[in-house]
Every structure is written in structure tokens, then in C-alpha cells.
Design a protein around this motif. Structure first.
Motif, mmCIF file in Angstrom:
data_model
loop_
_atom_site.group_PDB
_atom_site.id
_atom_site.type_symbol
_atom_site.label_atom_id
_atom_site.label_comp_id
_atom_site.label_asym_id
_atom_site.label_seq_id
_atom_site.Cartn_x
_atom_site.Cartn_y
_atom_site.Cartn_z
ATOM 1 N N VAL A 96 2.890 -5.913 0.566
ATOM 2 C CA VAL A 96 1.687 -5.287 -0.007
ATOM 3 C C VAL A 96 0.918 -4.530 1.069
ATOM 4 N N ASN A 97 0.786 -5.109 2.239
ATOM 5 C CA ASN A 97 0.061 -4.426 3.318
ATOM 6 C C ASN A 97 0.741 -3.120 3.713
ATOM 7 N N MET A 98 2.068 -3.114 3.717
ATOM 8 C CA MET A 98 2.797 -1.887 4.044
ATOM 9 C C MET A 98 2.619 -0.840 2.949
ATOM 10 N N LYS A 99 2.741 -1.257 1.690
ATOM 11 C CA LYS A 99 2.635 -0.313 0.559
ATOM 12 C C LYS A 99 1.227 0.245 0.408
ATOM 13 N N THR A 100 0.213 -0.597 0.648
ATOM 14 C CA THR A 100 -1.178 -0.177 0.424
ATOM 15 C C THR A 100 -1.860 0.327 1.691
ATOM 16 N N LYS A 101 -1.166 0.162 2.828
ATOM 17 C CA LYS A 101 -1.739 0.535 4.126
ATOM 18 C C LYS A 101 -3.071 -0.183 4.355
ATOM 19 N N ARG A 102 -3.110 -1.445 3.950
ATOM 20 C CA ARG A 102 -4.287 -2.305 4.133
ATOM 21 C C ARG A 102 -3.874 -3.482 5.002
ATOM 22 N N ASN A 103 -4.839 -4.322 5.308
ATOM 23 C CA ASN A 103 -4.561 -5.500 6.113
ATOM 24 C C ASN A 103 -5.106 -6.742 5.400
ATOM 25 N N PHE A 104 -4.574 -7.014 4.212
ATOM 26 C CA PHE A 104 -5.008 -8.175 3.449
ATOM 27 C C PHE A 104 -4.533 -9.460 4.119
ATOM 28 N N ASN A 105 -5.312 -10.510 3.961
ATOM 29 C CA ASN A 105 -4.990 -11.825 4.503
ATOM 30 C C ASN A 105 -4.801 -12.791 3.336
ATOM 31 N N ARG A 106 -3.602 -13.297 3.140
ATOM 32 C CA ARG A 106 -3.283 -14.147 1.995
ATOM 33 C C ARG A 106 -4.079 -15.439 1.971
ATOM 34 N N HIS A 107 -4.662 -15.831 3.096
ATOM 35 C CA HIS A 107 -5.451 -17.057 3.167
ATOM 36 C C HIS A 107 -6.881 -16.869 2.647
ATOM 37 N N LYS A 108 -7.333 -15.633 2.559
ATOM 38 C CA LYS A 108 -8.660 -15.341 1.996
ATOM 39 C C LYS A 108 -8.501 -15.229 0.484
ATOM 40 N N ILE A 109 -9.347 -15.931 -0.261
ATOM 41 C CA ILE A 109 -9.189 -16.010 -1.718
ATOM 42 C C ILE A 109 -9.179 -14.631 -2.363
ATOM 43 N N GLU A 110 -10.128 -13.790 -2.024
ATOM 44 C CA GLU A 110 -10.195 -12.463 -2.656
ATOM 45 C C GLU A 110 -8.967 -11.630 -2.302
ATOM 46 N N PHE A 119 1.376 -7.192 -5.613
ATOM 47 C CA PHE A 119 2.788 -7.540 -5.471
ATOM 48 C C PHE A 119 3.478 -7.535 -6.834
ATOM 49 N N LEU A 120 2.820 -8.107 -7.844
ATOM 50 C CA LEU A 120 3.410 -8.088 -9.185
ATOM 51 C C LEU A 120 3.587 -6.649 -9.661
ATOM 52 N N TYR A 121 2.612 -5.800 -9.409
ATOM 53 C CA TYR A 121 2.702 -4.396 -9.796
ATOM 54 C C TYR A 121 3.865 -3.695 -9.082
ATOM 55 N N ILE A 122 4.007 -3.935 -7.783
ATOM 56 C CA ILE A 122 5.093 -3.329 -6.997
ATOM 57 C C ILE A 122 6.453 -3.759 -7.550
ATOM 58 N N ILE A 123 6.581 -5.043 -7.833
ATOM 59 C CA ILE A 123 7.847 -5.560 -8.375
ATOM 60 C C ILE A 123 8.111 -4.991 -9.765
ATOM 61 N N LEU A 124 7.070 -4.922 -10.574
ATOM 62 C CA LEU A 124 7.211 -4.401 -11.940
ATOM 63 C C LEU A 124 7.704 -2.958 -11.912
ATOM 64 N N LYS A 125 7.173 -2.166 -10.996
ATOM 65 C CA LYS A 125 7.654 -0.781 -10.860
ATOM 66 C C LYS A 125 9.120 -0.770 -10.430
ATOM 67 N N ARG A 126 9.486 -1.670 -9.527
ATOM 68 C CA ARG A 126 10.870 -1.749 -9.042
ATOM 69 C C ARG A 126 11.837 -2.023 -10.195
ATOM 70 N N PHE A 127 11.384 -2.836 -11.171
ATOM 71 C CA PHE A 127 12.228 -3.185 -12.317
ATOM 72 C C PHE A 127 11.882 -2.351 -13.554
ATOM 73 N N ASP A 128 11.358 -1.163 -13.323
ATOM 74 C CA ASP A 128 11.068 -0.198 -14.397
ATOM 75 C C ASP A 128 10.274 -0.803 -15.551
ATOM 76 N N GLY A 129 9.290 -1.627 -15.232
ATOM 77 C CA GLY A 129 8.412 -2.176 -16.259
ATOM 78 C C GLY A 129 8.956 -3.405 -16.972
ATOM 79 N N ASP A 130 10.093 -3.911 -16.559
ATOM 80 C CA ASP A 130 10.672 -5.109 -17.191
ATOM 81 C C ASP A 130 9.970 -6.346 -16.634
ATOM 82 N N MET A 131 9.006 -6.864 -17.402
ATOM 83 C CA MET A 131 8.175 -7.965 -16.930
ATOM 84 C C MET A 131 8.983 -9.235 -16.676
ATOM 85 N N GLU A 132 9.960 -9.516 -17.506
ATOM 86 C CA GLU A 132 10.754 -10.726 -17.279
ATOM 87 C C GLU A 132 11.465 -10.672 -15.928
#
Length: 160
Positions: A96-110, A119-132
Motif C-alpha cells: 500500500v505504501n508503494m502504491k499510494t506513495k505514503r508512509n502508513f504505519n500498520r500499528h496506528k489504528i487510523e 489493500f482490499l481495493y488494490i487486490i480487487l482491481k488485480r482480480f478485475d472486481g471479483d470480490m471472492e
């Protein structure tokens, strides 16, 4: 009285991504907040909704993902070194940090919420919208599509 004030403050809804994977007319932010009240902190709930809608994700599905991943626990930890509401592993944070060019910290709740929805959005695009397929990958990584338990996991979150 407090609930009425919260509801009045939250009536305006935000716009959403044009590449949407759900129909935002299915329910409003108010319906979402009422449905999920008490499950997680109200500020975190607002952020889950906003991040979901911005990414074109169904906020109710995202909340089911949070329930299955962490049981609504923002401090959850797994044996696989995953943390937070979304049980984010270091590799997901890096992606996510690479795709968004941000520096998010997974330990911070927000940031955990932002990483999880991104991450779910990135994966969903990878699978052409196939949510399963996207949920199976979210759960099990590269080998997920060959693992039967990931199919059960995906169906549970999808409410099927």
C-alpha cells in the motif's frame, strides 16, 4: 440526545470513487453507523465508512472483514505478525505504501484502516472486481486460490 447529535453531524455523505464495486444508494452513512454502532469506536467507524466509499468498496462488507479478521479489536495480533482491525501484515503495508506513495504505519489504528481498505481495493482491481478471489487472496496470499479454507472465509465475509 447524544445519538441524535451524532446522527445530525453525520448526515452529509462523501463522494465515492468512480470505479465503484458497490452501489452507494444501497444504504446511507446513517444506516451504516446505526447498524454498526457499538462495534468499534465511532471515529474508527466513520473512517472505515469514508475509506470504503472513497475506494468504491461496500462499507458493510468491509465491516464483516474487520469482524472476521480481528473481532473488532484494534489491537489484534496474529501468529503471522499481522496487527490491527484488518490484521495487516508487513508485506501489505509495504504494498500500500508503494502504491499510494505514503508512509502508513500498520500499528496506528487510523493507518491500519487506511491500509486495510486500500489493500482490499488494490487486490480487487488485480482480480478485475471479483470480490471472492480478492478476499481469498487477502486471507491467504499467493497460494490462497488453491486453499479451500479461503473460499469459506470469502463466502463468510460476502454474506453468502
Amino acid at each position: 440526545m447524544k445519538l441524535i447529535l451524532i446522527i445530525l453531524m453525520l448526515l452529509p455523505t462523501i463522494g465515492h470513487n468512480t470505479e465503484s464495486y458497490y452501489d452507494p444508494m444501497d444504504y446511507s452513512k446513517l444506516d451504516f453507523l446505526i447498524t454498526n454502532a457499538g462495534k468499534i469506536d465511532i471515529d474508527h467507524l466513520n473512517l472505515v465508512y469514508d475509506c470504503s466509499v472513497i475506494k468504491g468498496l461496500d462499507p458493510l462488507l468491509v465491516m464483516r472483514l474487520v469482524k472476521v479478521e480481528s473481532g473488532y479489536n484494534p489491537y489484534a495480533k496474529s501468529h503471522a505478525n499481522a496487527v490491527g482491525y484488518f490484521l495487516i501484515r508487513p508485506i501489505a503495508q509495504k504494498c500500500v505504501n508503494m502504491k499510494t506513495k505514503r508512509n502508513f504505519n500498520r500499528h496506528k489504528i487510523e493507518d491500519n484502516i487506511r491500509i486495510g481498505t486500500s489493500f482490499l481495493y488494490i487486490i480487487l482491481k488485480r482480480f478485475d472486481g471479483d470480490m471472492e478471489q480478492a478476499l481469498r487472496y487477502y486471507n491467504g496470499g499467493n497460494k490462497a486460490l488453491k486453499i479451500k479454507s479461503t473460499k469459506i472465509y470469502a463466502k463468510k465475509i460476502m454474506g453468502v
